[in-house]
Enzyme design. Structure first.
Site, PDB file in Angstrom:
ATOM      1  CE1 TYR A   6      -0.022  -1.193   6.324  1.00 50.67           C
ATOM      2  CE2 TYR A   6       2.092  -1.817   7.231  1.00 50.67           C
ATOM      3  CZ  TYR A   6       1.350  -1.159   6.282  1.00 50.67           C
ATOM      4  OH  TYR A   6       1.979  -0.476   5.278  1.00 50.67           O
TER       5      TYR A   6
ATOM      6  CB  ILE B 225      -0.947   0.014   1.230  1.00 51.05           C
ATOM      7  CG1 ILE B 225      -1.866   1.240   1.203  1.00 51.05           C
ATOM      8  CG2 ILE B 225      -0.173  -0.049   2.548  1.00 51.05           C
ATOM      9  CD1 ILE B 225      -3.020   1.172   2.199  1.00 51.05           C
TER      10      ILE B 225
ATOM     11  N   GLY C  54      -2.061   9.867   7.394  1.00 51.92           N
ATOM     12  CA  GLY C  54      -2.329  10.138   8.801  1.00 51.92           C
ATOM     13  C   GLY C  54      -3.739  10.624   9.074  1.00 51.92           C
TER      14      GLY C  54
HETATM   15  C1  LIG Z   1       1.430   3.488   5.807  1.00 50.17           C
HETATM   16  C2  LIG Z   1       0.192   4.211   5.277  1.00 50.17           C
HETATM   17  C3  LIG Z   1      -0.458   3.353   4.179  1.00 50.17           C
HETATM   18  C4  LIG Z   1      -0.823   4.364   6.434  1.00 50.17           C
HETATM   19  O1  LIG Z   1      -1.941   5.048   5.956  1.00 50.17           O
HETATM   20  P1  LIG Z   1      -2.416   6.426   6.682  1.00 50.17           P
HETATM   21  O2  LIG Z   1      -3.628   6.887   5.994  1.00 50.17           O
HETATM   22  O3  LIG Z   1      -1.256   7.377   6.715  1.00 50.17           O
HETATM   23  O4  LIG Z   1      -2.670   5.920   8.168  1.00 50.17           O
HETATM   24  P2  LIG Z   1      -3.977   6.128   9.052  1.00 50.17           P
HETATM   25  O5  LIG Z   1      -4.199   7.583   9.283  1.00 50.17           O
HETATM   26  O6  LIG Z   1      -5.097   5.356   8.467  1.00 50.17           O
HETATM   27  O7  LIG Z   1      -3.561   5.408  10.417  1.00 50.17           O
HETATM   28  C5  LIG Z   1      -2.335   5.685  11.017  1.00 50.17           C
HETATM   29  C6  LIG Z   1      -2.361   5.265  12.473  1.00 50.17           C
HETATM   30  O8  LIG Z   1      -1.013   5.328  12.959  1.00 50.17           O
HETATM   31  C7  LIG Z   1      -0.942   6.226  14.044  1.00 50.17           C
HETATM   32  N1  LIG Z   1       0.358   6.857  13.973  1.00 50.17           N
HETATM   33  C8  LIG Z   1       0.761   7.874  13.184  1.00 50.17           C
HETATM   34  N2  LIG Z   1       2.050   8.173  13.424  1.00 50.17           N
HETATM   35  C9  LIG Z   1       2.468   7.305  14.395  1.00 50.17           C
HETATM   36  C10 LIG Z   1       3.697   7.091  15.083  1.00 50.17           C
HETATM   37  N3  LIG Z   1       4.759   7.842  14.811  1.00 50.17           N
HETATM   38  N4  LIG Z   1       3.741   6.098  15.997  1.00 50.17           N
HETATM   39  C11 LIG Z   1       2.680   5.329  16.277  1.00 50.17           C
HETATM   40  N5  LIG Z   1       1.470   5.472  15.651  1.00 50.17           N
HETATM   41  C12 LIG Z   1       1.380   6.447  14.722  1.00 50.17           C
HETATM   42  C13 LIG Z   1      -2.097   7.172  13.845  1.00 50.17           C
HETATM   43  O9  LIG Z   1      -2.437   7.820  15.064  1.00 50.17           O
HETATM   44  C14 LIG Z   1      -3.169   6.193  13.347  1.00 50.17           C
HETATM   45  O10 LIG Z   1      -3.684   5.421  14.403  1.00 50.17           O
HETATM   46  P3  LIG Z   1      -5.059   5.816  15.171  1.00 50.17           P
HETATM   47  O11 LIG Z   1      -6.119   5.912  14.104  1.00 50.17           O
HETATM   48  O12 LIG Z   1      -5.268   4.699  16.128  1.00 50.17           O
HETATM   49  O13 LIG Z   1      -4.825   7.150  15.826  1.00 50.17           O
HETATM   50  C15 LIG Z   1       0.557   5.625   4.700  1.00 50.17           C
HETATM   51  O14 LIG Z   1       1.005   6.466   5.757  1.00 50.17           O
HETATM   52  C16 LIG Z   1       1.604   5.584   3.604  1.00 50.17           C
HETATM   53  O15 LIG Z   1       1.298   5.277   2.460  1.00 50.17           O
HETATM   54  N6  LIG Z   1       2.855   5.919   3.960  1.00 50.17           N
HETATM   55  C17 LIG Z   1       3.956   6.032   2.987  1.00 50.17           C
HETATM   56  C18 LIG Z   1       4.259   4.716   2.249  1.00 50.17           C
HETATM   57  C19 LIG Z   1       4.277   3.525   3.172  1.00 50.17           C
HETATM   58  O16 LIG Z   1       4.746   3.570   4.300  1.00 50.17           O
HETATM   59  N7  LIG Z   1       3.731   2.405   2.650  1.00 50.17           N
HETATM   60  C20 LIG Z   1       3.669   1.164   3.403  1.00 50.17           C
HETATM   61  C21 LIG Z   1       4.922   0.394   3.357  1.00 50.17           C
HETATM   62  S1  LIG Z   1       4.832  -1.131   4.306  1.00 50.17           S
END
Ligand SMILES: CC(C)(COP(=O)(O)OP(=O)(O)OC[C@H]1O[C@@H](n2cnc3c(N)ncnc32)[C@H](O)[C@@H]1OP(=O)(O)O)[C@@H](O)C(=O)NCCC(=O)NCCS
Length: 192
Positions: A148, A100, A109
């Protein structure tokens, strides 16, 4: 989820966009070091829009039953913000890997990625009848790991010190979710 297939409250999963739009978006996302480094352990490469467009044109001609690729688009503005993919599908064993990326930084986020992953798992378990879905995530990707876990993945293994970056070594985690675990999570969620 609102009951509409492959659509949640924030995002929907779609087929690949036309090659030109994919080229522009993917090329722009590849210039974002934070994004690239979360997604891939390879040194960042800055892909041109033309390179991606040409690759995409070749891909869109192929019928590959070993993988499924989705673009992620917002429900509200119909904006292309990322992708998900199920790959290395093993039909005899009913298992696959998932990837993803939410390429547009302002949509990270805010719950978009978690919902896109939930929709991809729905497709994997309900449509493809898979039994397990796995992924690799870097130890440093705390947001990914949390997202995840919210989708039902648990940490199953550690690939120790697999990556060298920023002057130290980092583990990779293998995470997985089984269909009954995903179903139990769905059953526990309140109806919307
Ligand atoms: C990884 C990814 C798919 C997650 O999707 P997202 O829309 O950003 O994440 P969401 O907002 O749905 O959820 C993130 C959760 O992590 C938490 N979070 C954010 N930063 C954090 C940190 N530093 N430590 C712990 N938790 C954290 C958020 O609070 C949220 O949890 P909550 O809903 O319980 O509060 C997205 O950030 C992304 O594409 N990142 C760049 C590419 C990547 O990393 N791909 C995956 C490779 S395995």
């Amino acid at each position: 989820m609102n009951g509409q297939h492959l659509q949640g409250k924030l995002v929907r999963l779609c087929s690949p966009a036309d090659a030109e739009s994919m080229g522009k978006a993917w090329s722009r996302w590849s210039q974002d070091m934070d994004y690239y480094r979360s997604l891939d352990s390879d040194p960042p490469r800055f892909f041109s829009a033309k390179f991606i467009k040409d690759e995409e044109e070749k891909n869109q001609e192929k019928v590959d039953t070993g993988s499924f690729f989705f673009t992620v688009r917002t429900v509200q503005e119909d904006r292309l913000i990322g992708f998900t993919a199920l790959w290395e599908i093993s039909w005899p064993h009913g298992e696959a890997f998932v990837s993803i990326g939410i390429g547009e930084p302002e949509y990270r986020g805010r719950g978009y990625g978690t919902e896109a992953m939930q929709l991809t798992l729905e497709y994997a378990f309900e449509e493809l009848n898979l039994w397990r879905v796995s992924l690799f995530v870097f130890e440093s990707n705390l947001r990914g790991i949390r997202s995840y876990e919210k989708c039902g993945f648990v940490r199953e293994g550690v690939i120790r010190q697999a990556m060298r970056r920023d002057g130290r070594r980092w583990d990779w985690y293998l995470m997985g979710v089984l269909r009954p675990e995903w179903q139990a999570l769905q059953a526990a969620q309140p109806e919307t």
